[in-house]
Design a protein around this motif. Structure first.
Motif, mmCIF file in Angstrom:
data_model
loop_
_atom_site.group_PDB
_atom_site.id
_atom_site.type_symbol
_atom_site.label_atom_id
_atom_site.label_comp_id
_atom_site.label_asym_id
_atom_site.label_seq_id
_atom_site.Cartn_x
_atom_site.Cartn_y
_atom_site.Cartn_z
ATOM 1 N N LEU A 125 -11.200 2.937 13.121
ATOM 2 C CA LEU A 125 -11.727 4.135 12.751
ATOM 3 C C LEU A 125 -12.805 4.034 11.829
ATOM 4 O O LEU A 125 -12.693 3.385 10.538
ATOM 5 C CB LEU A 125 -10.504 4.825 11.756
ATOM 6 C CG LEU A 125 -10.463 6.187 11.280
ATOM 7 C CD1 LEU A 125 -10.763 7.358 12.250
ATOM 8 C CD2 LEU A 125 -9.385 6.568 10.561
ATOM 9 N N ALA A 126 -13.631 5.110 12.018
ATOM 10 C CA ALA A 126 -15.053 4.956 11.533
ATOM 11 C C ALA A 126 -14.907 5.714 10.011
ATOM 12 O O ALA A 126 -14.042 6.483 9.881
ATOM 13 C CB ALA A 126 -16.186 6.058 11.999
ATOM 14 N N PRO A 127 -15.592 5.132 9.008
ATOM 15 C CA PRO A 127 -15.657 5.982 7.532
ATOM 16 C C PRO A 127 -16.272 7.401 7.893
ATOM 17 O O PRO A 127 -17.420 7.474 8.319
ATOM 18 C CB PRO A 127 -16.458 4.967 6.765
ATOM 19 C CG PRO A 127 -17.337 4.196 7.474
ATOM 20 C CD PRO A 127 -16.627 4.063 8.893
ATOM 21 N N MET A 128 -15.396 8.342 7.349
ATOM 22 C CA MET A 128 -16.341 9.804 7.335
ATOM 23 C C MET A 128 -15.716 10.325 5.976
ATOM 24 O O MET A 128 -14.644 10.974 5.799
ATOM 25 C CB MET A 128 -15.725 10.594 8.591
ATOM 26 C CG MET A 128 -16.535 10.114 9.901
ATOM 27 S SD MET A 128 -16.359 11.103 11.238
ATOM 28 C CE MET A 128 -14.778 11.158 11.652
ATOM 29 N N GLN A 129 -16.861 10.387 5.036
ATOM 30 C CA GLN A 129 -16.555 11.036 3.777
ATOM 31 C C GLN A 129 -15.892 12.371 3.900
ATOM 32 O O GLN A 129 -16.654 13.209 4.747
ATOM 33 C CB GLN A 129 -18.008 11.008 3.071
ATOM 34 C CG GLN A 129 -18.022 11.207 1.495
ATOM 35 C CD GLN A 129 -17.460 9.934 1.046
ATOM 36 O OE1 GLN A 129 -16.827 10.021 -0.080
ATOM 37 N NE2 GLN A 129 -18.214 8.881 1.265
ATOM 38 N N GLY A 130 -14.944 12.634 3.164
ATOM 39 C CA GLY A 130 -14.567 13.986 3.269
ATOM 40 C C GLY A 130 -13.303 14.062 4.706
ATOM 41 O O GLY A 130 -12.554 15.202 4.519
ATOM 42 N N LEU A 131 -13.413 13.151 5.254
ATOM 43 C CA LEU A 131 -12.182 13.487 6.499
ATOM 44 C C LEU A 131 -11.227 12.238 6.662
ATOM 45 O O LEU A 131 -10.166 12.395 6.982
ATOM 46 C CB LEU A 131 -13.361 13.461 7.768
ATOM 47 C CG LEU A 131 -14.306 14.837 7.813
ATOM 48 C CD1 LEU A 131 -15.082 14.799 8.985
ATOM 49 C CD2 LEU A 131 -13.559 16.012 8.050
ATOM 50 N N THR A 132 -11.944 10.998 6.455
ATOM 51 C CA THR A 132 -11.151 9.780 7.068
ATOM 52 C C THR A 132 -10.456 9.236 5.709
ATOM 53 O O THR A 132 -10.360 7.941 5.642
ATOM 54 C CB THR A 132 -11.751 8.872 7.836
ATOM 55 O OG1 THR A 132 -12.740 8.370 7.448
ATOM 56 C CG2 THR A 132 -12.260 9.320 9.030
ATOM 57 N N VAL A 148 -15.311 -6.708 2.437
ATOM 58 C CA VAL A 148 -15.839 -5.422 2.151
ATOM 59 C C VAL A 148 -16.748 -5.319 3.090
ATOM 60 O O VAL A 148 -17.704 -6.005 3.412
ATOM 61 C CB VAL A 148 -16.298 -5.647 0.588
ATOM 62 C CG1 VAL A 148 -17.267 -4.620 0.176
ATOM 63 C CG2 VAL A 148 -15.249 -5.730 -0.344
ATOM 64 N N ASN A 149 -17.184 -3.776 3.278
ATOM 65 C CA ASN A 149 -17.995 -3.556 4.200
ATOM 66 C C ASN A 149 -19.313 -2.936 3.412
ATOM 67 O O ASN A 149 -19.207 -2.203 2.582
ATOM 68 C CB ASN A 149 -17.556 -2.525 5.190
ATOM 69 C CG ASN A 149 -18.562 -2.012 6.191
ATOM 70 O OD1 ASN A 149 -19.342 -1.185 6.139
ATOM 71 N ND2 ASN A 149 -18.602 -2.756 7.213
ATOM 72 N N TYR A 193 -7.722 -1.005 12.518
ATOM 73 C CA TYR A 193 -7.925 -0.549 11.075
ATOM 74 C C TYR A 193 -8.991 0.474 10.859
ATOM 75 O O TYR A 193 -9.404 0.971 11.797
ATOM 76 C CB TYR A 193 -8.298 -1.881 10.417
ATOM 77 C CG TYR A 193 -9.553 -2.728 10.779
ATOM 78 C CD1 TYR A 193 -10.609 -2.476 9.921
ATOM 79 C CD2 TYR A 193 -9.751 -3.363 12.149
ATOM 80 C CE1 TYR A 193 -12.220 -2.840 10.361
ATOM 81 C CE2 TYR A 193 -11.113 -4.111 12.391
ATOM 82 C CZ TYR A 193 -12.144 -3.555 11.486
ATOM 83 O OH TYR A 193 -13.328 -4.341 11.937
ATOM 84 N N ALA A 194 -9.142 0.828 9.848
ATOM 85 C CA ALA A 194 -10.150 1.961 9.318
ATOM 86 C C ALA A 194 -10.899 0.993 8.318
ATOM 87 O O ALA A 194 -10.726 0.262 7.486
ATOM 88 C CB ALA A 194 -9.486 2.996 8.823
ATOM 89 N N VAL A 195 -12.334 1.623 8.273
ATOM 90 C CA VAL A 195 -13.105 1.171 7.055
ATOM 91 C C VAL A 195 -13.300 2.441 6.399
ATOM 92 O O VAL A 195 -13.549 3.594 6.668
ATOM 93 C CB VAL A 195 -14.719 1.079 7.788
ATOM 94 C CG1 VAL A 195 -15.537 0.635 6.439
ATOM 95 C CG2 VAL A 195 -14.664 -0.237 8.371
ATOM 96 N N SER A 196 -13.027 2.322 5.183
ATOM 97 C CA SER A 196 -12.992 3.662 4.256
ATOM 98 C C SER A 196 -14.429 4.296 4.081
ATOM 99 O O SER A 196 -15.396 3.541 4.333
ATOM 100 C CB SER A 196 -12.647 3.242 2.573
ATOM 101 O OG SER A 196 -13.674 2.697 1.934
ATOM 102 N N VAL A 198 -7.026 -1.269 5.947
ATOM 103 C CA VAL A 198 -8.393 -0.454 5.329
ATOM 104 C C VAL A 198 -9.307 -1.899 4.664
ATOM 105 O O VAL A 198 -8.843 -2.586 3.985
ATOM 106 C CB VAL A 198 -8.226 0.521 4.420
ATOM 107 C CG1 VAL A 198 -9.392 1.061 3.778
ATOM 108 C CG2 VAL A 198 -7.117 1.395 4.761
ATOM 109 N N VAL A 199 -10.491 -1.573 5.255
ATOM 110 C CA VAL A 199 -11.568 -2.337 4.601
ATOM 111 C C VAL A 199 -12.483 -1.289 3.761
ATOM 112 O O VAL A 199 -12.940 -0.417 4.551
ATOM 113 C CB VAL A 199 -12.446 -2.944 5.864
ATOM 114 C CG1 VAL A 199 -13.914 -3.607 5.146
ATOM 115 C CG2 VAL A 199 -11.406 -3.974 6.742
#
Ligand SMILES: Cc1cc2nc3c(=O)[nH]c(=O)nc-3n(C[C@H](O)[C@H](O)[C@H](O)COP(=O)(O)O)c2cc1C
Length: 311
Positions: free
Chosen positions: A4-11, A89-90, A29-32, A62-63
């Motif tokens: 799952l891509a990180p999307m500020q305000g959404l994910t 950490v990404n 997994y998801a990147v925060s 989560v990463v």
């Protein structure tokens, strides 16, 4: 792997928990969404809440992601995240927002490979967690990726995610797949593809053309939360499952946001993308966005959910 891509305000964690409840293990997994290093060595409460392990119970793995070029802060934050139990950490070198990029952060650092080198040299010598990178192919031009890759190849990185647009492109135009192919050939790291995967066909064409096995998906998951299942070849009633999830998401927002204005703002942020998963036409989606009160808005969404379930 499907990420799952990180999307500020959404994910953020609210979405990740609701998603995992409705689509368990659909995503690996998801990147925060990014934690900014410009706050110094402390994360804002909101940023910290998103990665606190106790808040992430029931979420996918989560990463955490860091944004900025402040190398001392990077190390302190990475160590703090390691203490919270994270082993990776990404680093975000792709954010195209003007105020970020203007200060050589996000995609704004891509034309300055020496600065990337300086951060990586400092950080990799000090942190115990694995480091991965998420990048665009350049800020102004895709050519910039060439020197960036030479720098990245000199370090131990867990993976490099490439969204093959430039920062200047923001989200316009189409991903430059030829450039992605060139980056893939030259990078010695594991490469993750990202950008405009909205259907199983989009996914298959990337996998077949480039032989990559790891794909990060952002907007596609909000447009159609069943997309990861479809990619994995599983049959599902995607509209009905999306309806259940959207309903749950709205309830969760009411639970988490106590005040009316933040509530309705958050609901609308999701609705802007998620209405497509219910098959709602754009004009109706926009009509709902004009409603101001959260109760009115939520009721409007519920009507669409009910219509879909009955129909
Ligand atoms: C609203 C929004 C917020 C985003 N926030 C982040 C972020 O915090 N960190 C990041 O690396 N990328 C961020 N992105 C970029 C996405 O992770 C992704 O690279 C981009 O949307 C392309 O993938 P997609 O076509 O699958 O959505 C954001 C994108 C959008 C639309």
């Amino acid at each position: 792997m499907l990420i799952l891509a990180p999307m500020q305000g959404l994910t953020e964690v609210l979405f990740r928990r609701v998603y995992e409840r409705h689509f368990p293990k659909a995503l690996d997994y998801a990147v925060s969404p990014f934690l900014s290093l410009t706050h110094g060595t402390v994360a804002s409460d909101e940023q910290l809440d998103d990665v606190l392990p106790e808040n992430n119970v029931g979420s996918m793995r989560v990463v955490p992601q860091l944004l900025g070029k402040e190398k001392e802060e990077f190390v302190v934050m990475a160590e703090g995240l390691q203490k919270l139990g994270y082993d990776e950490v990404n680093w975000n070198i792709g954010c195209p927002m003007r105020r970020v990029a203007a200060k050589h952060r996000g995609s704004g650092i891509l034309p300055f490979p020496d600065e990337i080198d300086e951060v990586l040299r400092y950080v990799t010598a000090r942190v115990g967690v694995a480091l991965s990178v998420k990048m665009r192919i350049g800020h102004r031009s895709g050519d910039e990726s060439e020197r960036v890759i030479d720098v990245l190849n000199a370090y131990d990185l867990k993976s490099v995610t490439i969204h093959p647009r430039t920062g200047k492109q923001q989200y316009g135009g189409t991903p430059d797949l030829q450039r992605f192919g060139e980056c893939l050939k030259r990078l010695r790291h594991k490469v993750i593809y990202n950008g405009d995967i909205c259907t199983a066909e989009d996914y298959n064409s990337i996998v077949q053309r480039f032989g990559v096995h790891d794909v990060m998906i952002g907007r596609g998951v909000l447009y159609d939360p069943s997309l990861p299942l479809k990619i994995r070849g599983e049959e599902c009633d995607s509209r009905k499952r999306a309806a259940d999830m959207v309903q749950d998401l709205m309830d969760e927002i009411v639970r988490v946001f106590p005040a009316d204005q933040p509530r309705v703002r958050k609901m609308k942020e999701y609705w802007c993308l998620a209405y497509r998963s219910l098959g709602v036409v754009e004009s109706r989606a926009r009509e709902l966005l004009r409603l101001e009160g959260y109760e009115e808005f939520k009721k409007g969404v519920e009507q669409e959910v009910e219509r879909l379930k009955v129909g």
